[in-house]
Design a protein around this motif. Structure first.
Motif, short mmCIF file in Angstrom:
data_model
loop_
_atom_site.label_atom_id
_atom_site.label_comp_id
_atom_site.label_asym_id
_atom_site.label_seq_id
_atom_site.Cartn_x
_atom_site.Cartn_y
_atom_site.Cartn_z
N PHE A 61 19.82 2.18 -46.90
CA PHE A 61 19.17 0.92 -47.12
C PHE A 61 19.73 -0.37 -46.33
O PHE A 61 19.22 -1.27 -45.80
CB PHE A 61 19.04 0.66 -48.40
N GLY A 62 21.33 -0.07 -46.00
CA GLY A 62 21.87 -1.25 -45.48
C GLY A 62 22.90 -1.80 -46.07
O GLY A 62 23.41 -3.00 -45.64
N ALA A 170 11.44 -6.99 -28.00
CA ALA A 170 11.66 -6.08 -28.80
C ALA A 170 12.70 -5.07 -28.00
O ALA A 170 12.46 -4.67 -27.04
CB ALA A 170 10.21 -5.13 -28.93
N PRO A 171 13.58 -4.56 -28.81
CA PRO A 171 14.55 -3.64 -28.44
C PRO A 171 13.87 -2.07 -28.30
O PRO A 171 13.18 -2.07 -28.90
CB PRO A 171 15.75 -3.79 -29.54
N ALA A 177 18.88 -2.63 -33.75
CA ALA A 177 19.91 -2.78 -34.89
C ALA A 177 19.87 -2.35 -36.16
O ALA A 177 18.68 -2.43 -36.80
CB ALA A 177 20.74 -4.39 -34.85
N GLU A 178 20.74 -1.88 -36.88
CA GLU A 178 20.42 -1.56 -38.34
C GLU A 178 20.20 -2.69 -39.11
O GLU A 178 20.73 -3.81 -38.88
CB GLU A 178 21.65 -0.67 -38.88
N VAL A 179 19.27 -2.72 -40.01
CA VAL A 179 18.91 -3.54 -41.02
C VAL A 179 20.01 -3.86 -42.08
O VAL A 179 20.30 -2.82 -42.81
CB VAL A 179 17.61 -3.73 -41.70
N GLY A 254 10.15 -4.80 -41.42
CA GLY A 254 9.21 -3.78 -40.92
C GLY A 254 10.48 -2.83 -40.46
O GLY A 254 10.11 -1.41 -40.55
N LEU A 255 11.39 -3.40 -39.66
CA LEU A 255 12.54 -2.29 -39.21
C LEU A 255 13.17 -1.73 -40.28
O LEU A 255 13.60 -0.34 -40.23
CB LEU A 255 13.50 -3.14 -38.30
#
Ligand SMILES: [Fe+2]
Length: 337
Positions: A61-62, A170-171, A177-179, A254-255
């Protein structure tokens, strides 16, 4: 509003407010003089049947998951604060909620609880034993402890990234990148009587009702906090519905959803926008039927403002846009355990 604060996205901000300059800004107030009340949701504690599974879920989840003996501590990057405490038990179960108070408020709370006839309890084994432990009106264990104010003093900054003409913003998906959530924003717990919980948390802890929508209620801290740091939903008894984590943009909401779906956690609800709190959301279903929410843009209630609480029709108050929630979204899987 700070110079870099959120500038728009809602429908009730006037053009004048959207053109504030840096000269309008002054440091946010951190306390309402003369008011007694908890200032923060300090942390929550759960038991789950599989600690390794929990560590894996929250890391994906980060969160920064730190192992501390038999317990997992849930942290966010660059902060020492422990937002959650997870230990192993027969099933997923909400153990307690801890609220933070200013040091000079703790003696007042001791006397206040005595005057209300609230029985003090011993802390559960393994928990920080400081402060005051007692049951809420539904038998849920609570702690009031002296802690640094972890609720924000101003609206959390959000920004929706974009690029100048002629460039892609947008990448590439593989290089996104991780959230990593910034902090715990709120928890929603079940209660057998929403009105009774509003009354208890108002009288005993000094929280204030932000809004209500049928059998759901949202409460904030009097010393400045998000629209809600704790919320209640009607069920047969106590239980943990979700924890919500602040991220910096709708893009990250969203990411984050994609980050979890890519790692096997497709079930949930979102992307959407709530009405009460105004936050953009995506809920990820955890392995035990409760949820972890990515959230951004929640309304902020300053310490010097009396928020006009209202009771809204559920159709109007639940969410502004988004998909239909799962049928069992408000099921309390802890009832009967
Ligand atoms: Fe939430």
């Amino acid at each position: 509003m700070s110079p870099n604060a959120y500038r728009g996205g809602t429908t009730n901000i006037s053009p004048e407010e959207l053109t504030l300059t840096t000269t309008d800004w002054s440091p946010p107030k951190q306390r309402r003089p003369g008011a007694h009340g908890v200032h923060s949701l300090d942390h929550f504690s759960l038991t789950v049947p599989d600690l390794a599974q929990a560590a894996s879920f929250y890391r994906k989840f980060g969160l920064d998951v730190r192992e501390d003996g038999e317990t997992l501590g849930l942290h966010t990057d660059d902060r020492t604060h422990r937002w959650g405490s997870i230990s192993e038990g027969a099933q997923k179960k909400l153990q307690y909620i801890s609220f933070g108070v200013f040091a000079d408020d703790l003696p007042w709370f001791r006397q206040h609880l005595d005057e209300l006839g609230i029985v003090r309890l011993d802390p559960p084994s393994g928990a920080d034993g400081s402060g005051i432990w007692f049951h809420d009106c539904d038998g849920l264990l609570l702690q009031i402890r002296v802690a640094e104010k972890s609720s924000p003093n101003e609206k959390s900054q959000t920004a929706n990234p974009t690029s100048p003409p002629g460039r892609r913003w947008a990448p590439l998906r593989d290089s996104a990148a991780e959230v990593r959530p910034r902090r715990l924003q709120h928890v929603l717990v079940f209660t057998s009587d929403v009105s009774r919980s509003i009354d208890f948390y108002s009288r005993v802890l000094g929280l204030r009702l932000s809004d209500r929508s049928g059998e759901v209620a949202f409460m904030h801290g009097v010393h400045g906090s998000d629209h809600h740091l704790v919320a209640f939903a009607k069920s047969a008894g106590p239980g943990f519905h979700h924890c919500s984590w602040d991220v910096s943009s709708v893009h990250e909401v969203g990411l984050g959803a994609m980050q979890m779906a890519d790692q096997g956690f497709q079930r949930g609800w979102g992307l959407g926008q709530h009405v009460l709190g105004s936050n953009y959301f995506h809920y990820v279903r955890d392995p035990w039927g409760s949820y972890c929410e990515y959230s951004c843009g929640m309304d902020f209630i300053p310490c010097d403002l009396d928020w006009p609480a209202e009771n809204h029709n559920p159709r109007n108050g639940f969410y502004l846009w988004g998909p239909e929630p799962p049928r069992d979204f408000t099921t309390n899987f802890e009832v009967g355990n």
